[in-house]
Design a protein around this motif. Structure first.
Motif, PDB file in Angstrom:
ATOM      1  N   ILE A 146     -67.574 -84.821  -3.483  1.00 33.48           N
ATOM      2  CA  ILE A 146     -68.865 -84.585  -2.837  1.00 33.48           C
ATOM      3  C   ILE A 146     -68.730 -83.275  -2.063  1.00 33.48           C
ATOM      4  N   TYR A 147     -69.428 -82.266  -2.512  1.00 31.97           N
ATOM      5  CA  TYR A 147     -69.203 -80.893  -2.056  1.00 31.97           C
ATOM      6  C   TYR A 147     -70.475 -80.326  -1.449  1.00 31.97           C
ATOM      7  N   GLN A 166     -62.469 -83.232   3.964  1.00 29.71           N
ATOM      8  CA  GLN A 166     -61.664 -82.047   4.263  1.00 29.71           C
ATOM      9  C   GLN A 166     -62.560 -80.827   4.371  1.00 29.71           C
ATOM     10  N   ALA A 167     -62.234 -79.995   5.344  1.00 31.29           N
ATOM     11  CA  ALA A 167     -62.948 -78.735   5.486  1.00 31.29           C
ATOM     12  C   ALA A 167     -62.440 -77.765   4.431  1.00 31.29           C
ATOM     13  N   CYS A 168     -63.301 -76.854   4.007  1.00 30.95           N
ATOM     14  CA  CYS A 168     -62.893 -75.824   3.043  1.00 30.95           C
ATOM     15  C   CYS A 168     -62.163 -74.718   3.807  1.00 30.95           C
ATOM     16  N   HIS A 169     -60.899 -74.506   3.499  1.00 27.32           N
ATOM     17  CA  HIS A 169     -60.095 -73.545   4.249  1.00 27.32           C
ATOM     18  C   HIS A 169     -60.525 -72.105   4.003  1.00 27.32           C
ATOM     19  N   ASN A 170     -60.632 -71.704   2.744  1.00 29.33           N
ATOM     20  CA  ASN A 170     -61.125 -70.347   2.496  1.00 29.33           C
ATOM     21  C   ASN A 170     -62.620 -70.430   2.200  1.00 29.33           C
ATOM     22  N   LEU A 171     -63.348 -69.389   2.564  1.00 28.98           N
ATOM     23  CA  LEU A 171     -64.794 -69.429   2.443  1.00 28.98           C
ATOM     24  C   LEU A 171     -65.216 -69.279   0.984  1.00 28.98           C
ATOM     25  N   VAL A 172     -65.282 -68.072   0.487  1.00 29.67           N
ATOM     26  CA  VAL A 172     -65.689 -67.806  -0.893  1.00 29.67           C
ATOM     27  C   VAL A 172     -64.630 -66.920  -1.524  1.00 29.67           C
ATOM     28  N   LEU A 173     -64.210 -67.244  -2.728  1.00 28.24           N
ATOM     29  CA  LEU A 173     -63.272 -66.372  -3.430  1.00 28.24           C
ATOM     30  C   LEU A 173     -63.923 -65.021  -3.694  1.00 28.24           C
ATOM     31  N   ASP A 174     -63.114 -63.968  -3.651  1.00 25.28           N
ATOM     32  CA  ASP A 174     -63.638 -62.637  -3.974  1.00 25.28           C
ATOM     33  C   ASP A 174     -64.313 -62.641  -5.341  1.00 25.28           C
ATOM     34  N   ASN A 175     -63.767 -63.423  -6.233  1.00 22.31           N
ATOM     35  CA  ASN A 175     -64.300 -63.566  -7.582  1.00 22.31           C
ATOM     36  C   ASN A 175     -65.764 -64.005  -7.562  1.00 22.31           C
ATOM     37  N   GLU A 187     -71.548 -69.711   1.439  1.00 26.77           N
ATOM     38  CA  GLU A 187     -70.463 -70.261   2.252  1.00 26.77           C
ATOM     39  C   GLU A 187     -70.245 -71.751   1.972  1.00 26.77           C
ATOM     40  N   PRO A 188     -69.102 -72.127   1.367  1.00 20.79           N
ATOM     41  CA  PRO A 188     -68.773 -73.553   1.241  1.00 20.79           C
ATOM     42  C   PRO A 188     -68.597 -74.184   2.615  1.00 20.79           C
ATOM     43  N   GLN A 189     -68.917 -75.477   2.718  1.00 18.50           N
ATOM     44  CA  GLN A 189     -68.843 -76.184   3.984  1.00 18.50           C
ATOM     45  C   GLN A 189     -67.712 -77.220   3.992  1.00 18.50           C
ATOM     46  N   THR A 190     -67.921 -78.335   3.331  1.00 16.21           N
ATOM     47  CA  THR A 190     -66.932 -79.408   3.317  1.00 16.21           C
ATOM     48  C   THR A 190     -66.836 -80.008   1.920  1.00 16.21           C
ATOM     49  N   MET A 191     -65.742 -80.751   1.687  1.00 15.11           N
ATOM     50  CA  MET A 191     -65.589 -81.526   0.462  1.00 15.11           C
ATOM     51  C   MET A 191     -65.040 -82.896   0.830  1.00 15.11           C
TER      52      MET A 191
END
Length: 344
Positions: free
Chosen positions: A182-183, A55-64, A34-38
């Motif tokens: 910074i991710y 900025q918050a990451c809008h979508n969690l994880v790409l299906d890819n 799960e990505p959090q912030t960038m």
């Protein structure tokens, strides 16, 4: 009119009753990416930050990304930062940027960090910096992260650049300016407390017990994979032959156990089954031991992610319930179903 000597008996159909033994689920490790912030920063030629925003990451994880775990791993999928000039809104079905311009795995000075923010929740912070030669004079609108240095459709995440209020923005860089991303991304692993589970043994059937993930394999001077996400990534992408471990002495199970008693365990190299597309699940091949191997009363079965490691130190361990142990002699082979790892 019914005859007085004729008795009609209605037919009664009773419901079918099937009794099945309740068996706990097979021993399995679970992982969630799960990505959090960038946080982005435009850096001037003197090294000072001239503009930045969280900025918050809008979508969690790409299906890819869920498919790429089987080849690239977990934290490994955020090794490379990618930037571009597309403006299409992000959605989980995307696999790459709309118009990729550059990617980098250079930190620009700061060091990546990995921290366990709560039990079983591991967070990595990536610092990735694009040079003026890569981004100077560009109008950048999109970014992503990937486990590959090759341009293309191999992203874990994709987003638009946004301001502090999460509105899409265009980053216009001067010819001598650089860009730092910074991710933060997290992986949650478990079970971190012993869970009721089962293990299938050929010719015997399912045996019940307790199953737990181990935080460490070796402590002290070795310090091998104290972060379990590294080990589970190795399992998921079948990077090294897994090591089966057979225990002959009962132990108190726990996520934070530092090491195991080498004098009461025996280990063997294992293998993986082929990954099934879209399954988000990796299975270990069944373990087969000959008539001369692991004879005695086996109270537990474990596995770690690298057969080359010295000593039987499990990453995951299943301990049979009392009365469910296996007693193997020199007249029989032993075949045990492999552990599984799944991810979302």
């Amino acid at each position: 009119m019914q005859r007085p000597d004729l008795i009609i008996t209605p037919k009664i159909i009773l419901p079918r009753l099937v009794v099945r033994e309740r068996i706990p689920p097979p021993a399995k490790v679970g992982m969630t990416l799960e990505p959090q912030t960038m946080h982005w920063q435009i850096i001037g030629p003197d090294g000072r930050v001239v503009r930045e925003a969280d900025q918050a990451c809008h979508n969690l994880v790409l299906d890819n990304a869920k498919e790429l775990v089987a080849t690239l791993g977990l934290f490994e999928q955020s090794e490379w930062a990618v930037i571009g000039t597309g403006s299409t809104a992000p959605n989980p079905s995307q696999t790459g940027l709309v118009n990729e311009r550059a990617r980098t795995n250079q930190t620009g000075g700061p060091t990546d960090s990995t921290t366990e923010v709560s039990t079983g929740v591991w967070e990595i912070t990536r610092y990735r910096q694009f040079t003026a030669a890569q981004v100077g004079g560009q109008n950048l609108t999109e970014w992503g992260f990937s486990g590959s240095g090759t341009a293309g459709n191999n992203l874990m995440s994709r987003e638009l650049f946004r301001d502090g209020s999460n509105n899409p923005v265009t980053l216009t860089l001067d010819s001598d300016q650089q860009l730092r991303l910074i991710y933060k991304v997290r992986v949650t692993v478990g079970p971190t407390t012993p869970q009721t589970a089962s293990m299938n043994i050929t010719g015997i059937g399912n045996r019940t017990g307790q199953f737990v993930l181990q935080q460490r394999i070796i402590t002290g001077a070795h310090g091998y994979n104290a972060n379990p996400v590294q080990g589970l990534s190795s399992f998921a992408r079948a990077a090294n032959p897994p090591k089966w471990i057979y225990g002959f002495q009962r132990r108190t199970l726990g996520y934070g156990d530092a090491f195991w008693d080498i004098n009461n365990m025996v280990d063997f190299a294992g293998a993986y089954e082929a990954y099934t597309a879209n399954s988000q699940n990796r299975k270990m091949s069944p373990a087969v031991r000959s008539v001369t191997e692991v004879n005695g009363t086996i109270v537990g079965i474990g596995m770690n992610e690298n057969h080359a490691i010295t000593g039987p130190y499990p990453r995951m361990y299943f301990q049979f319930d009392v009365g469910q142990e296996i007693t193997k002699d020199n007249l029989h082979e032993l075949t045990i179903a492999g552990f599984e790892i799944s991810w979302t």
